[in-house]
Write a protein that holds these residues in place. Sequence first.
Motif, PDB file in Angstrom:
ATOM      1  N   THR A 164      -2.558  -3.869  -0.412  1.00  0.00           N
ATOM      2  CA  THR A 164      -2.229  -2.540  -0.028  1.00  0.00           C
ATOM      3  C   THR A 164      -0.539  -2.572  -0.574  1.00  0.00           C
ATOM      4  OG1 THR A 164      -3.951  -2.050   1.662  1.00  0.00           O
ATOM      5  CG2 THR A 164      -1.924  -1.000   1.647  1.00  0.00           C
ATOM      6  N   ILE A 167      -0.434  -1.985  -3.975  1.00  0.00           N
ATOM      7  CA  ILE A 167      -0.811  -0.598  -4.574  1.00  0.00           C
ATOM      8  C   ILE A 167       0.367   0.387  -4.003  1.00  0.00           C
ATOM      9  CG2 ILE A 167      -2.186   1.346  -4.339  1.00  0.00           C
ATOM     10  CD1 ILE A 167      -4.580  -1.155  -3.894  1.00  0.00           C
ATOM     11  N   TYR A 174      -4.644  -1.631 -11.497  1.00  0.00           N
ATOM     12  CA  TYR A 174      -5.972  -1.641 -11.220  1.00  0.00           C
ATOM     13  C   TYR A 174      -6.495  -2.841 -10.729  1.00  0.00           C
ATOM     14  CZ  TYR A 174      -7.042  -4.456 -15.331  1.00  0.00           C
ATOM     15  OH  TYR A 174      -6.871  -5.601 -16.307  1.00  0.00           O
ATOM     16  N   HIS A 177      -6.464  -2.575  -7.015  1.00  0.00           N
ATOM     17  CA  HIS A 177      -7.276  -1.752  -6.317  1.00  0.00           C
ATOM     18  C   HIS A 177      -8.841  -2.563  -6.554  1.00  0.00           C
ATOM     19  CE1 HIS A 177      -5.273   2.125  -5.852  1.00  0.00           C
ATOM     20  NE2 HIS A 177      -4.767   1.939  -6.996  1.00  0.00           N
ATOM     21  N   TYR A 178      -9.192  -3.024  -7.539  1.00  0.00           N
ATOM     22  CA  TYR A 178     -10.459  -3.818  -7.515  1.00  0.00           C
ATOM     23  C   TYR A 178     -10.464  -4.993  -6.600  1.00  0.00           C
ATOM     24  CZ  TYR A 178     -13.828  -7.098  -9.400  1.00  0.00           C
ATOM     25  OH  TYR A 178     -14.980  -7.726  -9.293  1.00  0.00           O
ATOM     26  N   ARG A 180      -8.808  -5.406  -3.464  1.00  0.00           N
ATOM     27  CA  ARG A 180      -9.063  -4.578  -2.415  1.00  0.00           C
ATOM     28  C   ARG A 180     -10.223  -4.258  -2.183  1.00  0.00           C
ATOM     29  NH1 ARG A 180      -5.054   0.139  -0.367  1.00  0.00           N
ATOM     30  NH2 ARG A 180      -6.540   1.329  -1.440  1.00  0.00           N
ATOM     31  N   ASP A 196     -12.037   2.287  -3.930  1.00  0.00           N
ATOM     32  CA  ASP A 196     -10.928   1.439  -4.560  1.00  0.00           C
ATOM     33  C   ASP A 196     -11.720   0.926  -5.989  1.00  0.00           C
ATOM     34  OD1 ASP A 196      -8.760   1.040  -3.545  1.00  0.00           O
ATOM     35  OD2 ASP A 196      -9.567  -0.817  -2.147  1.00  0.00           O
ATOM     36  N   SER A 199     -10.980   3.875  -8.067  1.00  0.00           N
ATOM     37  CA  SER A 199      -9.574   3.936  -8.303  1.00  0.00           C
ATOM     38  C   SER A 199      -9.460   3.314  -9.788  1.00  0.00           C
ATOM     39  CB  SER A 199      -8.804   3.475  -7.177  1.00  0.00           C
ATOM     40  OG  SER A 199      -9.059   4.691  -6.228  1.00  0.00           O
ATOM     41  N   THR A 200     -10.248   1.814  -9.575  1.00  0.00           N
ATOM     42  CA  THR A 200     -10.118   0.826 -10.647  1.00  0.00           C
ATOM     43  C   THR A 200     -10.568   1.431 -11.979  1.00  0.00           C
ATOM     44  OG1 THR A 200     -10.466  -0.890  -9.133  1.00  0.00           O
ATOM     45  CG2 THR A 200     -10.438  -1.390 -11.409  1.00  0.00           C
TER      46      THR A 200
END
Length: 264
Positions: A164, A167, A174, A177-178, A180, A196, A199-200
């Motif tokens: 976090t 990010i 990316y 995000h992955y 997490r 997440d 988002s990736t």
Amino acid sequence: MTNVAQLIKEAEHWSQKGQLDIAKMLWEEVIELRPTMSTAYANLGIIYAKYEEWRTALSYLNKAARLNTNSADVWHARGMALLKLQQYQEALHSFNHAIGLAPYQWTLFFSRGCLYGELQLYKEALADYSEALSLNPDAIDARHNRGNIHIDLGQYQGAIDDFTDLIDRTPDNYLAHYHRGLAYVGQDNLDHAITDFNSTLNLVPTFLPAKYNLACIYVRQSKIDSAIHLLRTVFQANPLMQHYARKDPDLANIHHHPMFASPA
């Protein structure tokens, strides 16, 4: 008579410009004139490391370390070459020596953390990445690696906190995000994991691990059509993933699907 100081100045100039072949030639000239100058051997070792010629790099760095036992940078570079050569105990000795010389350099703890990670000594790696971050809170690679170590240790909230933070600093990261998302899966927080992974994919639509893990979640949620659609794209892009998926217990509920049939 050749001016050694001028040669060194030119070698450093061309190294900074990325003209490594020229710099290498100049450092070799320096060694011919000053065969006990540790700096010249060290710089040649670093150049060969950039070429990824690790054994040659190590040879020069060994000479540099013998000539000057008090350079943390030399011992650090030597440790990195040894790490690349998978000579782990010698690499650890080099990193320890470098840290003893310069305990204020965060990069030394980061590199030793990488070594501990390779050896699956996760608690030691976690301690080193944490020390690196205490010395440099902006060290993105150290925070990313620490997040992954948290996952390896099953410390999912620690991983989520690290990713976090990443990010927040680098929203287009990316991989943050992955990873997490993986930590949220570890917490069984599937909705956040889906967010997440999506988002990736918004950042890198072709990133197959995010598609695969998203499909695994959809199977758990009985969203079979969505899972099958994602897995088809994964298998088309990388047929080797189909072999792995046949043995994945997360996909057991759809292993009867023709998509998983072994080739005749």
